[in-house]
Design a protein around this motif. Structure first.
Motif, PDB file in Angstrom:
ATOM      1  N   GLY A  23       0.801  -1.217   0.000  1.00  0.00           N
ATOM      2  CA  GLY A  23       0.000   0.000   0.000  1.00  0.00           C
ATOM      3  C   GLY A  23       0.834   1.268   0.000  1.00  0.00           C
ATOM      4  N   LEU A  24       1.941   1.267   0.730  1.00  0.00           N
ATOM      5  CA  LEU A  24       2.787   2.462   0.757  1.00  0.00           C
ATOM      6  C   LEU A  24       3.450   2.701  -0.599  1.00  0.00           C
ATOM      7  CD1 LEU A  24       4.495   2.295   4.250  1.00  0.00           C
ATOM      8  CD2 LEU A  24       2.865   3.977   3.433  1.00  0.00           C
ATOM      9  N   GLY A  25       3.801   1.632  -1.284  1.00  0.00           N
ATOM     10  CA  GLY A  25       4.375   1.789  -2.625  1.00  0.00           C
ATOM     11  C   GLY A  25       3.366   2.370  -3.601  1.00  0.00           C
ATOM     12  N   THR A  26       2.113   1.927  -3.493  1.00  0.00           N
ATOM     13  CA  THR A  26       1.059   2.467  -4.356  1.00  0.00           C
ATOM     14  C   THR A  26       0.794   3.936  -4.029  1.00  0.00           C
ATOM     15  OG1 THR A  26       0.080   0.266  -4.447  1.00  0.00           O
ATOM     16  CG2 THR A  26      -1.301   2.113  -5.138  1.00  0.00           C
ATOM     17  N   ALA A  27       0.739   4.257  -2.738  1.00  0.00           N
ATOM     18  CA  ALA A  27       0.530   5.653  -2.337  1.00  0.00           C
ATOM     19  C   ALA A  27       1.685   6.530  -2.801  1.00  0.00           C
ATOM     20  CB  ALA A  27       0.375   5.749  -0.823  1.00  0.00           C
ATOM     21  N   GLY A  28       2.905   6.019  -2.710  1.00  0.00           N
ATOM     22  CA  GLY A  28       4.070   6.766  -3.177  1.00  0.00           C
ATOM     23  C   GLY A  28       4.028   7.002  -4.674  1.00  0.00           C
ATOM     24  N   PHE A  29       3.541   6.000  -5.431  1.00  0.00           N
ATOM     25  CA  PHE A  29       3.409   6.169  -6.883  1.00  0.00           C
ATOM     26  C   PHE A  29       2.409   7.263  -7.213  1.00  0.00           C
ATOM     27  CE2 PHE A  29       1.056   5.072 -10.757  1.00  0.00           C
ATOM     28  CZ  PHE A  29       2.077   5.248 -11.689  1.00  0.00           C
ATOM     29  N   VAL A  30       1.257   7.243  -6.542  1.00  0.00           N
ATOM     30  CA  VAL A  30       0.222   8.245  -6.816  1.00  0.00           C
ATOM     31  C   VAL A  30       0.734   9.643  -6.458  1.00  0.00           C
ATOM     32  CG1 VAL A  30      -2.066   9.042  -6.117  1.00  0.00           C
ATOM     33  CG2 VAL A  30      -1.678   6.626  -6.585  1.00  0.00           C
ATOM     34  N   LEU A  31       1.372   9.780  -5.301  1.00  0.00           N
ATOM     35  CA  LEU A  31       1.887  11.093  -4.895  1.00  0.00           C
ATOM     36  C   LEU A  31       3.018  11.561  -5.813  1.00  0.00           C
ATOM     37  CD1 LEU A  31       1.857  10.645  -1.030  1.00  0.00           C
ATOM     38  CD2 LEU A  31       0.389  12.146  -2.380  1.00  0.00           C
ATOM     39  N   GLY A  32       3.889  10.641  -6.219  1.00  0.00           N
ATOM     40  CA  GLY A  32       4.966  11.014  -7.145  1.00  0.00           C
ATOM     41  C   GLY A  32       4.424  11.435  -8.495  1.00  0.00           C
ATOM     42  N   LEU A  33       3.393  10.738  -8.971  1.00  0.00           N
ATOM     43  CA  LEU A  33       2.774  11.101 -10.243  1.00  0.00           C
ATOM     44  C   LEU A  33       2.113  12.476 -10.149  1.00  0.00           C
ATOM     45  CD1 LEU A  33       2.075  10.149 -13.114  1.00  0.00           C
ATOM     46  CD2 LEU A  33      -0.010   9.169 -12.167  1.00  0.00           C
ATOM     47  N   GLY A  83       9.690  15.069 -10.392  1.00  0.00           N
ATOM     48  CA  GLY A  83       8.849  16.203 -10.018  1.00  0.00           C
ATOM     49  C   GLY A  83       9.610  17.246  -9.218  1.00  0.00           C
ATOM     50  N   ALA A  84      10.460  16.799  -8.285  1.00  0.00           N
ATOM     51  CA  ALA A  84      11.248  17.742  -7.489  1.00  0.00           C
ATOM     52  C   ALA A  84      12.260  18.481  -8.355  1.00  0.00           C
ATOM     53  CB  ALA A  84      11.942  17.006  -6.348  1.00  0.00           C
ATOM     54  N   VAL A  85      12.903  17.760  -9.277  1.00  0.00           N
ATOM     55  CA  VAL A  85      13.881  18.402 -10.169  1.00  0.00           C
ATOM     56  C   VAL A  85      13.188  19.412 -11.086  1.00  0.00           C
ATOM     57  CG1 VAL A  85      15.431  17.951 -12.121  1.00  0.00           C
ATOM     58  CG2 VAL A  85      15.552  16.533 -10.073  1.00  0.00           C
ATOM     59  N   LEU A  86      12.022  19.052 -11.611  1.00  0.00           N
ATOM     60  CA  LEU A  86      11.275  19.995 -12.454  1.00  0.00           C
ATOM     61  C   LEU A  86      10.853  21.233 -11.665  1.00  0.00           C
ATOM     62  CD1 LEU A  86       9.013  17.616 -14.562  1.00  0.00           C
ATOM     63  CD2 LEU A  86      10.930  19.000 -15.362  1.00  0.00           C
ATOM     64  N   PHE A  87      10.480  21.048 -10.400  1.00  0.00           N
ATOM     65  CA  PHE A  87      10.096  22.184  -9.567  1.00  0.00           C
ATOM     66  C   PHE A  87      11.275  23.139  -9.389  1.00  0.00           C
ATOM     67  CE2 PHE A  87       9.917  24.190  -5.377  1.00  0.00           C
ATOM     68  CZ  PHE A  87       8.741  24.914  -5.492  1.00  0.00           C
ATOM     69  N   PHE A  88      12.463  22.578  -9.080  1.00  0.00           N
ATOM     70  CA  PHE A  88      13.632  23.436  -8.890  1.00  0.00           C
ATOM     71  C   PHE A  88      14.075  24.075 -10.199  1.00  0.00           C
ATOM     72  CE2 PHE A  88      14.368  20.955  -4.916  1.00  0.00           C
ATOM     73  CZ  PHE A  88      14.213  22.038  -4.056  1.00  0.00           C
ATOM     74  N   ALA A  89      13.908  23.384 -11.314  1.00  0.00           N
ATOM     75  CA  ALA A  89      14.245  23.974 -12.620  1.00  0.00           C
ATOM     76  C   ALA A  89      13.309  25.145 -12.924  1.00  0.00           C
ATOM     77  CB  ALA A  89      14.149  22.922 -13.712  1.00  0.00           C
ATOM     78  N   MET A  90      12.031  24.983 -12.574  1.00  0.00           N
ATOM     79  CA  MET A  90      11.079  26.064 -12.778  1.00  0.00           C
ATOM     80  C   MET A  90      11.410  27.255 -11.873  1.00  0.00           C
ATOM     81  SD  MET A  90       7.002  26.180 -12.137  1.00  0.00           S
ATOM     82  CE  MET A  90       7.317  26.153 -10.397  1.00  0.00           C
ATOM     83  N   LEU A  91      11.821  26.956 -10.639  1.00  0.00           N
ATOM     84  CA  LEU A  91      12.196  28.016  -9.705  1.00  0.00           C
ATOM     85  C   LEU A  91      13.399  28.800 -10.226  1.00  0.00           C
ATOM     86  CD1 LEU A  91      10.562  27.847  -6.962  1.00  0.00           C
ATOM     87  CD2 LEU A  91      12.808  27.657  -5.910  1.00  0.00           C
ATOM     88  N   LEU A  92      14.377  28.089 -10.781  1.00  0.00           N
ATOM     89  CA  LEU A  92      15.555  28.771 -11.348  1.00  0.00           C
ATOM     90  C   LEU A  92      15.185  29.573 -12.589  1.00  0.00           C
ATOM     91  CD1 LEU A  92      18.344  26.058 -10.972  1.00  0.00           C
ATOM     92  CD2 LEU A  92      18.115  28.222  -9.736  1.00  0.00           C
TER      93      LEU A  92
END
Length: 95
Positions: A23-33, A83-92
């Motif tokens: 269940g945690l792996g599935t929740a992590g997939f949904v949150l990462g997506l 997603g985190a890398v894209l967020f920081f790229a957008m911030l830059l």
């Protein structure tokens, strides 16, 4: 003369154990997506990506320990990092 056959022998139906779930792996997939798709929303995309990374890492560790499938946990980990890398790229880009 032929001997009489004995009573027929019936095999019992096979008993299968259900595969443990992750269940945690599935929740992590949904949150990462969601973190990858919503990276452009200020702070929301980053929080979702970080939660996806955390849930996926814990889900992968528990899945390996219990013998549960870890494919969605690994995919969630990759998507959360993207997603985190894209967020920081957008911030830059805005800075």
């Amino acid at each position: 003369m032929y001997p009489q056959p004995g009573p027929p022998y019936y095999y019992p139906p096979p008993q299968f154990q259900p595969q443990p779930s992750n269940g945690l792996g599935t929740a992590g997939f949904v949150l990462g997506l969601l973190g990858t798709v919503l990276f452009w929303v200020p702070l929301v995309g980053f929080i979702l990506a970080v939660l996806g990374i955390v849930f996926s890492a814990v889900g992968r560790a528990q899945g390996v320990q219990r013998g549960a499938p870890t494919g969605l946990a690994m995919a969630g980990l990759v998507l959360g990092i993207i997603g985190a890398v894209l967020f920081f790229a957008m911030l830059l880009a805005y800075a």
